[in-house]
Design a protein around this motif. Structure first.
Motif, PDB file in Angstrom:
ATOM      1  N   GLY A  79      34.016 -59.518  26.573  1.00 40.36           N
ATOM      2  CA  GLY A  79      33.653 -60.154  27.842  1.00 40.36           C
ATOM      3  C   GLY A  79      34.139 -61.600  27.859  1.00 40.36           C
ATOM      4  O   GLY A  79      34.626 -62.085  28.887  1.00 40.36           O
ATOM      5  N   LEU A  80      34.014 -62.276  26.720  1.00 43.32           N
ATOM      6  CA  LEU A  80      34.454 -63.677  26.703  1.00 43.32           C
ATOM      7  C   LEU A  80      35.966 -63.790  26.835  1.00 43.32           C
ATOM      8  O   LEU A  80      36.469 -64.774  27.384  1.00 43.32           O
ATOM      9  N   ASN A 150      21.853 -64.831  33.402  1.00 40.65           N
ATOM     10  CA  ASN A 150      21.408 -64.613  32.035  1.00 40.65           C
ATOM     11  C   ASN A 150      20.905 -65.938  31.464  1.00 40.65           C
ATOM     12  O   ASN A 150      21.701 -66.864  31.335  1.00 40.65           O
ATOM     13  N   ASP A 175      30.455 -63.184  37.506  1.00 36.51           N
ATOM     14  CA  ASP A 175      30.227 -62.381  36.302  1.00 36.51           C
ATOM     15  C   ASP A 175      29.171 -61.347  36.679  1.00 36.51           C
ATOM     16  O   ASP A 175      27.998 -61.667  36.841  1.00 36.51           O
ATOM     17  N   SER A 197      31.473 -58.130  31.050  1.00 40.64           N
ATOM     18  CA  SER A 197      31.446 -57.759  29.643  1.00 40.64           C
ATOM     19  C   SER A 197      31.205 -56.253  29.649  1.00 40.64           C
ATOM     20  O   SER A 197      30.094 -55.794  29.957  1.00 40.64           O
ATOM     21  N   THR A 199      31.059 -54.540  27.160  1.00 40.06           N
ATOM     22  CA  THR A 199      30.168 -54.326  26.007  1.00 40.06           C
ATOM     23  C   THR A 199      28.804 -53.819  26.469  1.00 40.06           C
ATOM     24  O   THR A 199      28.133 -53.092  25.734  1.00 40.06           O
ATOM     25  N   LYS A 200      28.414 -54.220  27.668  1.00 39.46           N
ATOM     26  CA  LYS A 200      27.039 -53.982  28.126  1.00 39.46           C
ATOM     27  C   LYS A 200      26.936 -52.638  28.863  1.00 39.46           C
ATOM     28  O   LYS A 200      27.264 -51.631  28.299  1.00 39.46           O
TER      29      LYS A 200
HETATM   30  N1  PLP Z   1      28.823 -62.452  30.423  1.00 41.99           N
HETATM   31  C1  PLP Z   1      27.518 -62.186  30.263  1.00 41.99           C
HETATM   32  C2  PLP Z   1      26.599 -62.289  31.465  1.00 41.99           C
HETATM   33  C3  PLP Z   1      27.014 -61.846  29.016  1.00 41.99           C
HETATM   34  O1  PLP Z   1      25.698 -61.603  28.876  1.00 41.99           O
HETATM   35  C4  PLP Z   1      27.901 -61.771  27.904  1.00 41.99           C
HETATM   36  C5  PLP Z   1      27.412 -61.441  26.566  1.00 41.99           C
HETATM   37  O2  PLP Z   1      26.234 -61.312  26.328  1.00 41.99           O
HETATM   38  C6  PLP Z   1      29.250 -62.063  28.114  1.00 41.99           C
HETATM   39  C7  PLP Z   1      29.691 -62.391  29.395  1.00 41.99           C
HETATM   40  C8  PLP Z   1      30.225 -62.039  26.975  1.00 41.99           C
HETATM   41  O3  PLP Z   1      30.534 -60.711  26.629  1.00 41.99           O
HETATM   42  P1  PLP Z   1      31.046 -60.283  25.189  1.00 41.99           P
HETATM   43  O4  PLP Z   1      29.889 -60.421  24.259  1.00 41.99           O
HETATM   44  O5  PLP Z   1      31.498 -58.876  25.405  1.00 41.99           O
HETATM   45  O6  PLP Z   1      32.162 -61.194  24.810  1.00 41.99           O
END
Ligand code: PLP
Length: 405
Positions: A79-80, A150, A175, A197, A199-200
């Motif tokens: 995500g980053l 968040n 985001d 992200s 990932t979530k």
């Molecule tokens: N954006 C949000 C709202 C997040 O909560 C996160 C990670 O927790 C990210 C971006 C970053 O994602 P990643 O951990 O996949 O790099």
């Protein structure tokens, strides 16, 4: 076609070569060429080298683009990495207005990396459209939003503030990790770029790190695509496959995440040891009416503060048995975290407090388990937690934060 059909089909055709109903993992670093400089065309992409294009990644990019209702998708290794690529739209001297409650890693990238390259940031209360308008400068290029945010679940009126930004020639990036395209489509509300992200929730099973960007604008897409290839933060095909697999159940999972989170939020808000609950689905949440308008349901994240705050949080978190104490969110398995020492540890304590994030804040990522088991786990963990006394209430939208850079 409806979202629930697109989530299973779009971007994920049966394999054009073999008919396999599960899109293949193209585990390769490069592609043969019949003649020098004449790479093969496949699914509308030129296959020369897998940093530039890989069919499994193309499938994921097309799938996420379709779900966000956008023309173009790009996938990243985290995500980053997606956040970083969106920031590549900036140049030295540019100014960014960002929501002041946001993921700690994004805040760190903004203030510790981009600030060194001459980009300035103001973190403002984006739930107040007037404050957004007042913070725009002649050199403002981006408005950066998380909604819900968040970790405080602040809700910004995306249509209202993106219209203000657009009128000044400022691009809006949302985001959309917390909401997912199932609950909210920022492009339809007026945003220019959506970041995830994966990932979530999009992957949803807690076994991948990944990111994505979607836009409708060809010029923006070309610049982001250039950066994706030039900087190379691309996901491997196995990870793309896992996200594609997870995506197919996004609708079903989100329904359960939202239903469980709503039950937990209302249960906690009636618990005597709980000082405050942050959940946009609660009618008492200041963003409830906007969330009703711009989201399909209210999401799977619930944050709260105990009356005896920090000491009580530690005890509570150590007593959980079904919730796992871990960073991250959006997986089928319920997770609990303490943002000040975990996901937001890189935000300076005074900045964090000024944004309304209490030292004892607890964030729950409510999974898809049986709701009664989750509530029992929370109740059991709350037993034996110090009672504390009621403190004056402060909400995320009512405190001010000085610019961090
Ligand atoms: N954006 C949000 C709202 C997040 O909560 C996160 C990670 O927790 C990210 C971006 C970053 O994602 P990643 O951990 O996949 O790099």
């Amino acid at each position: 076609m409806q979202f629930d059909t697109r989530v299973v089909h779009d971007g994920q055709p049966n394999d054009p070569l073999t008919g396999a109903i599960s899109f293949p993992i193209y585990q390769t670093s490069t592609f043969s060429q019949a003649e020098a400089g004449a790479p093969m065309e496949y699914m509308g992409r030129t296959l020369s080298y897998a940093r530039s294009e890989n069919p499994t990644r193309t499938a994921l990019e097309n799938a996420v683009a379709s779900l966000e209702g956008g023309a173009f998708g790009l996938a990243f290794s985290s995500g980053l990495a997606a956040v970083n690529t969106a920031l590549s739209l900036l140049s030295a001297g540019d100014h960014v207005v960002a929501c002041r409650d946001l993921y700690g890693g994004s805040y760190r990238l903004f203030t510790k990396v981009y600030a060194r390259f001459g980009v300035s940031f103001d973190f403002v209360d984006t739930t107040d459209a007037g404050e957004v308008e007042r913070s725009l400068r002649p050199n403002t290029r981006l408005l950066w939003l998380e909604s819900p945010s968040n970790p405080l679940l602040c809700v910004t009126d995306i249509a209202a503030v993106s219209a203000i930004a657009r009128a000044q020639g400022v691009l809006t990036v949302v985001d959309n990790t917390f909401a997912t395209p199932y609950l909210q489509n920022p492009l339809a509300l007026g945003a220019d770029v959506v970041v995830h992200s994966t990932t979530k929730y999009l992957n949803g099973h807690g076994d991948v790190i990944g990111g994505a960007i979607v836009t409708d604008d060809t010029g923006i897409r070309d610049r982001l695509k250039f950066h994706q290839n030039a900087a190379g933060a691309i996901p491997g095909p196995q990870d793309c496959f896992l996200v594609l697999r997870g995506l197919k159940t996004l609708s079903l999972r989100m329904e359960r995440h939202c239903a469980n989170a709503a039950k937990i939020a209302s249960h906690l808000s009636e618990h005597g040891l709980v000082e405050r609950v942050y959940y946009p689905g609660l009618p008492s949440h200041p963003g409830h009416a906007i969330a009703r308008r711009q989201m399909r349901a209210f999401g799977g994240i619930v944050s709260f503060v105990l009356r005896a705050e920090v000491e009580a949080s530690r005890r509570f978190l150590s007593r959980l048995r079904v919730f796992t104490l871990a960073e991250s969110l959006g997986a089928v398995k319920s997770l609990a975290c303490h943002p000040p020492s975990m996901t937001h540890a890189s935000v300076e304590p005074e900045v964090r407090r000024a944004a309304g994030v209490a030292d004892g804040l607890i964030r729950l990522s409510v999974g898809i388990e049986d709701a009664a088991d989750l509530v029992d786990d929370l109740d059991r963990a709350l037993e034996g937690v110090p009672a504390g006394t009621r403190r004056p209430r402060a909400h995320c939208a009512s405190t001010s934060l000085a610019p961090a850079t």
